[in-house]
Design a protein around this motif. Structure first.
Motif, mmCIF file in Angstrom:
data_model
loop_
_atom_site.group_PDB
_atom_site.id
_atom_site.type_symbol
_atom_site.label_atom_id
_atom_site.label_comp_id
_atom_site.label_asym_id
_atom_site.label_seq_id
_atom_site.Cartn_x
_atom_site.Cartn_y
_atom_site.Cartn_z
ATOM 1 N N ALA A 36 0.815 -1.212 0.000
ATOM 2 C CA ALA A 36 0.000 0.000 0.000
ATOM 3 C C ALA A 36 0.851 1.265 0.000
ATOM 4 O O ALA A 36 0.553 2.218 -0.722
ATOM 5 N N THR A 37 1.938 1.265 0.786
ATOM 6 C CA THR A 37 2.717 2.496 0.960
ATOM 7 C C THR A 37 4.004 2.538 0.145
ATOM 8 O O THR A 37 4.617 3.594 0.002
ATOM 9 N N GLN A 38 4.425 1.375 -0.383
ATOM 10 C CA GLN A 38 5.672 1.312 -1.162
ATOM 11 C C GLN A 38 5.407 0.616 -2.498
ATOM 12 O O GLN A 38 6.156 -0.264 -2.920
ATOM 13 N N ALA A 39 4.330 1.040 -3.155
ATOM 14 C CA ALA A 39 3.866 0.358 -4.368
ATOM 15 C C ALA A 39 4.929 0.321 -5.461
ATOM 16 O O ALA A 39 5.113 -0.699 -6.128
ATOM 17 N N GLN A 40 5.652 1.423 -5.659
ATOM 18 C CA GLN A 40 6.650 1.457 -6.721
ATOM 19 C C GLN A 40 7.758 0.444 -6.464
ATOM 20 O O GLN A 40 8.216 -0.234 -7.387
ATOM 21 N N SER A 41 8.199 0.333 -5.225
ATOM 22 C CA SER A 41 9.240 -0.644 -4.882
ATOM 23 C C SER A 41 8.739 -2.067 -5.081
ATOM 24 O O SER A 41 9.488 -2.945 -5.520
ATOM 25 N N VAL A 42 7.469 -2.298 -4.766
ATOM 26 C CA VAL A 42 6.888 -3.621 -4.994
ATOM 27 C C VAL A 42 6.903 -3.939 -6.483
ATOM 28 O O VAL A 42 7.303 -5.036 -6.901
ATOM 29 N N ARG A 43 6.489 -2.984 -7.312
ATOM 30 C CA ARG A 43 6.447 -3.216 -8.761
ATOM 31 C C ARG A 43 7.822 -3.533 -9.320
ATOM 32 O O ARG A 43 7.961 -4.300 -10.278
ATOM 33 N N GLU A 44 8.845 -2.945 -8.738
ATOM 34 C CA GLU A 44 10.209 -3.183 -9.224
ATOM 35 C C GLU A 44 10.753 -4.535 -8.796
ATOM 36 O O GLU A 44 11.747 -5.005 -9.353
ATOM 37 N N THR A 45 10.108 -5.167 -7.820
ATOM 38 C CA THR A 45 10.644 -6.418 -7.290
ATOM 39 C C THR A 45 9.855 -7.643 -7.717
ATOM 40 O O THR A 45 10.269 -8.761 -7.475
ATOM 41 N N VAL A 46 8.680 -7.429 -8.358
ATOM 42 C CA VAL A 46 7.844 -8.562 -8.743
ATOM 43 C C VAL A 46 7.609 -8.559 -10.247
ATOM 44 O O VAL A 46 7.796 -7.560 -10.928
ATOM 45 N N SER A 47 7.158 -9.716 -10.723
ATOM 46 C CA SER A 47 6.706 -9.826 -12.101
ATOM 47 C C SER A 47 5.425 -10.645 -12.098
ATOM 48 O O SER A 47 5.266 -11.567 -11.297
ATOM 49 N N LEU A 48 4.497 -10.290 -12.966
ATOM 50 C CA LEU A 48 3.190 -10.936 -13.011
ATOM 51 C C LEU A 48 2.963 -11.541 -14.382
ATOM 52 O O LEU A 48 3.081 -10.869 -15.404
ATOM 53 N N THR A 49 2.642 -12.825 -14.390
ATOM 54 C CA THR A 49 2.269 -13.505 -15.625
ATOM 55 C C THR A 49 0.839 -13.984 -15.464
ATOM 56 O O THR A 49 0.531 -14.746 -14.549
ATOM 57 N N GLY A 50 -0.043 -13.529 -16.340
ATOM 58 C CA GLY A 50 -1.449 -13.841 -16.195
ATOM 59 C C GLY A 50 -1.868 -15.074 -16.968
ATOM 60 O O GLY A 50 -1.049 -15.856 -17.458
ATOM 61 N N GLN A 51 -3.186 -15.222 -17.079
ATOM 62 C CA GLN A 51 -3.735 -16.404 -17.741
ATOM 63 C C GLN A 51 -3.556 -16.348 -19.253
ATOM 64 O O GLN A 51 -3.635 -17.360 -19.929
ATOM 65 N N PHE A 52 -3.311 -15.161 -19.783
ATOM 66 C CA PHE A 52 -3.219 -15.015 -21.231
ATOM 67 C C PHE A 52 -1.869 -14.396 -21.595
ATOM 68 O O PHE A 52 -1.507 -13.341 -21.096
ATOM 69 N N ALA A 53 -1.141 -15.068 -22.450
ATOM 70 C CA ALA A 53 0.213 -14.648 -22.791
ATOM 71 C C ALA A 53 0.234 -13.246 -23.379
ATOM 72 O O ALA A 53 -0.593 -12.885 -24.216
ATOM 73 N N ALA A 54 1.209 -12.457 -22.925
ATOM 74 C CA ALA A 54 1.309 -11.064 -23.352
ATOM 75 C C ALA A 54 2.364 -10.879 -24.439
ATOM 76 O O ALA A 54 2.930 -9.807 -24.582
ATOM 77 N N VAL A 55 2.619 -11.929 -25.193
ATOM 78 C CA VAL A 55 3.660 -11.869 -26.211
ATOM 79 C C VAL A 55 3.110 -11.261 -27.511
ATOM 80 O O VAL A 55 1.908 -11.255 -27.742
ATOM 81 N N ASP A 56 4.011 -10.744 -28.330
ATOM 82 C CA ASP A 56 3.661 -10.168 -29.627
ATOM 83 C C ASP A 56 3.811 -11.259 -30.682
ATOM 84 O O ASP A 56 4.913 -11.733 -30.955
ATOM 85 N N GLU A 57 2.704 -11.648 -31.303
ATOM 86 C CA GLU A 57 2.727 -12.769 -32.243
ATOM 87 C C GLU A 57 3.475 -12.457 -33.532
ATOM 88 O O GLU A 57 3.933 -13.366 -34.221
ATOM 89 N N ILE A 58 3.593 -11.182 -33.868
ATOM 90 C CA ILE A 58 4.254 -10.819 -35.124
ATOM 91 C C ILE A 58 5.769 -10.988 -35.013
ATOM 92 O O ILE A 58 6.449 -11.308 -35.988
ATOM 93 N N LEU A 59 6.294 -10.797 -33.801
ATOM 94 C CA LEU A 59 7.736 -10.924 -33.577
ATOM 95 C C LEU A 59 8.128 -12.377 -33.328
ATOM 96 O O LEU A 59 7.286 -13.217 -32.991
ATOM 97 N N SER A 60 9.395 -12.648 -33.476
ATOM 98 C CA SER A 60 9.912 -13.965 -33.106
ATOM 99 C C SER A 60 10.058 -14.036 -31.590
ATOM 100 O O SER A 60 9.986 -13.018 -30.889
ATOM 101 N N GLY A 61 10.288 -15.244 -31.086
ATOM 102 C CA GLY A 61 10.508 -15.402 -29.658
ATOM 103 C C GLY A 61 11.697 -14.582 -29.179
ATOM 104 O O GLY A 61 11.623 -13.897 -28.140
ATOM 105 N N ARG A 62 12.769 -14.621 -29.943
ATOM 106 C CA ARG A 62 13.981 -13.880 -29.565
ATOM 107 C C ARG A 62 13.717 -12.372 -29.601
ATOM 108 O O ARG A 62 14.158 -11.629 -28.715
ATOM 109 N N GLU A 63 12.993 -11.903 -30.621
ATOM 110 C CA GLU A 63 12.708 -10.466 -30.737
ATOM 111 C C GLU A 63 11.842 -9.973 -29.575
ATOM 112 O O GLU A 63 12.019 -8.858 -29.076
ATOM 113 N N ASN A 64 10.894 -10.806 -29.128
ATOM 114 C CA ASN A 64 10.080 -10.446 -27.966
ATOM 115 C C ASN A 64 10.954 -10.215 -26.741
ATOM 116 O O ASN A 64 10.798 -9.233 -26.014
#
Length: 269
Positions: free
Chosen positions: A73-101
């Motif tokens: 609640a009070t250190q939201a920016q620091s939390v964002r810098e320390t975590v990563s979120l992967t959801g139910q739906f992939a956020a990859v760009d289909e036009i690019l290659s895996g390496r380019e992503n």
């Protein structure tokens, strides 16, 4: 000092409502550094809401949470810098290659030598042979593995995997499971939400069952199995499965409970 803290995630008394719908009713749990913790529950149990609060996407109505020593609640920016979120739906760009992503994300995060970062992750997640192919040609399991790899750029110490195998076929699920095990073996703390009992059983060091907005049991798989007595059939001891434990501890919901779960499902997916 922070690096020596035993718990990567601490949650106390989290509450969250949407109008008259109480999604979380006082949630408490800890996640040990470098472990895989599974938050297990049916659709609408509140799993995604917990993840959204811990990743600072929404605010809790009451209670407290910290990630890697930072208050959500009070250190939201620091939390964002320390975590990563992967959801139910992939956020990859289909036009690019895996390496380019991967290179694109590494550049956006201003890392040194994005090419090496990409190549190392491709190797780690068994995507080297498919590196130059467009993501549109990838299987579901390959896309999800790439999505997890992208979320690891910058080496976040904590990663949230919100139902990472939803919609995947059995082979793709096995591929993602192996990727998750790889994360933990490298010291990453993993908070995994899932509605799949076998997923929690296969991956998690500890499992918490979230039901009607509360954690009703929390322990290792062995501890959860002790909640039900073993049955003896023809002198062979049969251990209860996680499915039997899950159904025993949540009990049979009444009609009102099922209506609430249905409402939650619309809110919390």
């Amino acid at each position: 000092m922070m690096a020596h803290q035993a718990q990567a995630i601490r949650v106390r008394g989290l509450e969250k409502s949407y109008e008259a719908l109480h999604v979380l009713r006082g949630v408490d749990f800890d996640v040990a550094r470098g472990s895989i913790f599974a938050l297990l529950g049916s659709n609408g149990a509140g799993k995604t809401t917990v993840v959204k609060i811990l990743s600072t996407l929404i605010k809790a109505d009451a209670g407290a949470g910290s990630v890697n020593g930072f208050d959500v609640a009070t250190q939201a920016q620091s939390v964002r810098e320390t975590v990563s979120l992967t959801g139910q739906f992939a956020a990859v760009d289909e036009i690019l290659s895996g390496r380019e992503n991967l290179i694109l994300v590494a550049r956006l995060r201003h890392l040194d030598d994005p090419d090496k970062v990409a190549d190392d992750l491709l190797q780690r997640f068994s995507l080297t042979e498919a590196a130059a192919r467009k993501v549109s040609t990838y299987s579901g399991g390959m896309r999800r593995r790439l999505d997890i790899a992208m979320s690891l750029i910058g080496n976040p110490p904590v990663i949230f995997l919100d139902e990472p195998t939803t919609g995947l076929d059995p082979q793709a699920r096995l591929e993602v499971w192996q990727a998750v095990r790889e994360l933990a073996s490298q010291g990453t703390t993993v908070l995994l939400t899932t509605q799949y009992l076998d997923e929690a059983e296969q991956l998690a060091d500890r499992i918490a069952i979230l039901h009607k907005g509360r954690i009703i049991v929390n322990g290792t798989l062995a501890e959860l199995k002790q909640l039900l007595p073993a049955t003896t059939i023809e002198y062979v001891e049969k251990q209860p499965t996680l499915e039997e434990v899950f159904l025993a501890v949540i009990g049979n919901d009444d009609a009102a409970g099922n209506d609430n779960a249905a409402a939650n499902s619309r809110r919390d997916n």
